[in-house]
Design a protein around this motif. Sequence first.
Motif, PDB file in Angstrom:
ATOM      1  N   VAL A  23      -4.561  12.077  -0.046  1.00 40.26           N
ATOM      2  CA  VAL A  23      -4.168  10.712   0.298  1.00 40.26           C
ATOM      3  C   VAL A  23      -4.869  10.305   1.596  1.00 40.26           C
ATOM      4  O   VAL A  23      -4.813  11.044   2.579  1.00 40.26           O
ATOM      5  CB  VAL A  23      -2.636  10.622   0.474  1.00 40.26           C
ATOM      6  N   PRO A  24      -5.530   9.134   1.631  1.00 37.86           N
ATOM      7  CA  PRO A  24      -6.154   8.671   2.878  1.00 37.86           C
ATOM      8  C   PRO A  24      -5.105   8.391   3.944  1.00 37.86           C
ATOM      9  O   PRO A  24      -4.032   7.863   3.659  1.00 37.86           O
ATOM     10  CB  PRO A  24      -6.863   7.373   2.451  1.00 37.86           C
ATOM     11  N   ILE A  25      -5.434   8.768   5.204  1.00 39.33           N
ATOM     12  CA  ILE A  25      -4.468   8.568   6.290  1.00 39.33           C
ATOM     13  C   ILE A  25      -5.094   7.842   7.484  1.00 39.33           C
ATOM     14  O   ILE A  25      -4.473   7.765   8.539  1.00 39.33           O
ATOM     15  CB  ILE A  25      -3.874   9.914   6.751  1.00 39.33           C
ATOM     16  N   GLY A  26      -6.290   7.284   7.314  1.00 40.54           N
ATOM     17  CA  GLY A  26      -6.934   6.563   8.409  1.00 40.54           C
ATOM     18  C   GLY A  26      -7.960   7.404   9.138  1.00 40.54           C
ATOM     19  O   GLY A  26      -8.011   8.633   8.976  1.00 40.54           O
ATOM     20  N   TYR A  27      -8.810   6.739   9.925  1.00 44.80           N
ATOM     21  CA  TYR A  27      -9.866   7.406  10.697  1.00 44.80           C
ATOM     22  C   TYR A  27     -10.795   8.236   9.808  1.00 44.80           C
ATOM     23  O   TYR A  27     -11.315   9.279  10.228  1.00 44.80           O
ATOM     24  CB  TYR A  27      -9.266   8.284  11.798  1.00 44.80           C
ATOM     25  N   GLU A  28     -10.980   7.786   8.564  1.00 40.84           N
ATOM     26  CA  GLU A  28     -11.811   8.480   7.575  1.00 40.84           C
ATOM     27  C   GLU A  28     -11.290   9.889   7.273  1.00 40.84           C
ATOM     28  O   GLU A  28     -12.033  10.769   6.867  1.00 40.84           O
ATOM     29  CB  GLU A  28     -13.273   8.530   8.025  1.00 40.84           C
ATOM     30  N   GLN A  29      -9.991  10.101   7.485  1.00 37.23           N
ATOM     31  CA  GLN A  29      -9.347  11.381   7.196  1.00 37.23           C
ATOM     32  C   GLN A  29      -8.498  11.251   5.930  1.00 37.23           C
ATOM     33  O   GLN A  29      -8.035  10.166   5.591  1.00 37.23           O
ATOM     34  CB  GLN A  29      -8.444  11.797   8.360  1.00 37.23           C
ATOM     35  N   VAL A  30      -8.321  12.381   5.258  1.00 31.89           N
ATOM     36  CA  VAL A  30      -7.435  12.431   4.094  1.00 31.89           C
ATOM     37  C   VAL A  30      -6.574  13.681   4.192  1.00 31.89           C
ATOM     38  O   VAL A  30      -6.942  14.655   4.857  1.00 31.89           O
ATOM     39  CB  VAL A  30      -8.211  12.446   2.758  1.00 31.89           C
ATOM     40  N   THR A  31      -5.421  13.643   3.543  1.00 29.08           N
ATOM     41  CA  THR A  31      -4.620  14.851   3.436  1.00 29.08           C
ATOM     42  C   THR A  31      -5.322  15.838   2.511  1.00 29.08           C
ATOM     43  O   THR A  31      -6.122  15.451   1.657  1.00 29.08           O
ATOM     44  CB  THR A  31      -3.233  14.546   2.862  1.00 29.08           C
ATOM     45  N   THR A  32      -5.022  17.110   2.678  1.00 28.02           N
ATOM     46  CA  THR A  32      -5.526  18.101   1.738  1.00 28.02           C
ATOM     47  C   THR A  32      -4.741  17.990   0.437  1.00 28.02           C
ATOM     48  O   THR A  32      -3.527  17.799   0.439  1.00 28.02           O
ATOM     49  CB  THR A  32      -5.370  19.522   2.315  1.00 28.02           C
ATOM     50  N   GLN A  33      -5.442  18.090  -0.698  1.00 27.78           N
ATOM     51  CA  GLN A  33      -4.765  18.089  -1.993  1.00 27.78           C
ATOM     52  C   GLN A  33      -3.691  19.181  -1.992  1.00 27.78           C
ATOM     53  O   GLN A  33      -3.952  20.311  -1.566  1.00 27.78           O
ATOM     54  CB  GLN A  33      -5.780  18.348  -3.096  1.00 27.78           C
ATOM     55  N   PRO A  34      -2.465  18.872  -2.429  1.00 27.07           N
ATOM     56  CA  PRO A  34      -1.374  19.855  -2.318  1.00 27.07           C
ATOM     57  C   PRO A  34      -1.677  21.221  -2.922  1.00 27.07           C
ATOM     58  O   PRO A  34      -1.352  22.243  -2.312  1.00 27.07           O
ATOM     59  CB  PRO A  34      -0.213  19.159  -3.039  1.00 27.07           C
ATOM     60  N   SER A  35      -2.294  21.266  -4.105  1.00 28.84           N
ATOM     61  CA  SER A  35      -2.579  22.575  -4.707  1.00 28.84           C
ATOM     62  C   SER A  35      -3.588  23.356  -3.877  1.00 28.84           C
ATOM     63  O   SER A  35      -3.501  24.591  -3.775  1.00 28.84           O
ATOM     64  CB  SER A  35      -3.078  22.417  -6.147  1.00 28.84           C
ATOM     65  N   LEU A  36      -4.540  22.664  -3.264  1.00 26.06           N
ATOM     66  CA  LEU A  36      -5.524  23.325  -2.412  1.00 26.06           C
ATOM     67  C   LEU A  36      -4.872  23.813  -1.125  1.00 26.06           C
ATOM     68  O   LEU A  36      -5.111  24.935  -0.657  1.00 26.06           O
ATOM     69  CB  LEU A  36      -6.674  22.366  -2.109  1.00 26.06           C
TER      70      LEU A  36
END
Length: 215
Positions: free
Chosen positions: A54-67
């Motif tokens: 999920v995108p969270i701003g500052y061109e960052q994303v959360t890590t995919q939960p399974s990963l």
Amino acid sequence: MRSRDSARTPDDLVQALRAAGIGDERLLQAVRTTPREQFVPSNRAAAAYDDVPVPIGYEQVTTQPSLSAMMIESLGLDGDEHVLEVGTGLGFQTALLARLTADVVSIEMWPDIAAQARRNLAGQDIRNVELRIGDGSGGVPDLAPYDAILVSAAFPEVPVPLIEQLRIGGRLVQPIGPGGDEEVISFRRTSSGLVTVRLLTAARFVRLRGRYGFP
């Protein structure tokens, strides 16, 4: 991967992680009891229990939960560890680590993201996290040594400060690559340095920025 129509609850996410090969029951219970919708932007809440970043701003994303779960599982946690997390994001992975260990030191380079993560963790009454703002490539030396280190950003090698802050026998997991095309690798520290335990998977991560990472 589950669709948004089918993954609406923590149990649905747990089922997706099982399907991805996650077998650590303590970890799966931590996922079940940690409401991911409280750790994503409100406009992304509908995707909270999909196995997607999920995108969270500052061109960052959360890590995919399974990963994320695969990386956590590779650390072989038993509940007594002092852990360093490089890249807090909005705190979901941090919360999982906190439920599985004695305590977590987490460092995030973006102050706004760190502030939201702090609120998210407080909202779940998670108190065994020391959250720092700064250059994660250098770790958090004043609270070292660590029993395990999880790095949520990519660099072609493990930064030397992180190796030095990991105790002998400790585990470290990091995506190794240029940013956008990585191999996620589990390491163990020995008296002579890091040895590779195993390749977990191929993945795409944002770059690790800082003095010991990318400029």
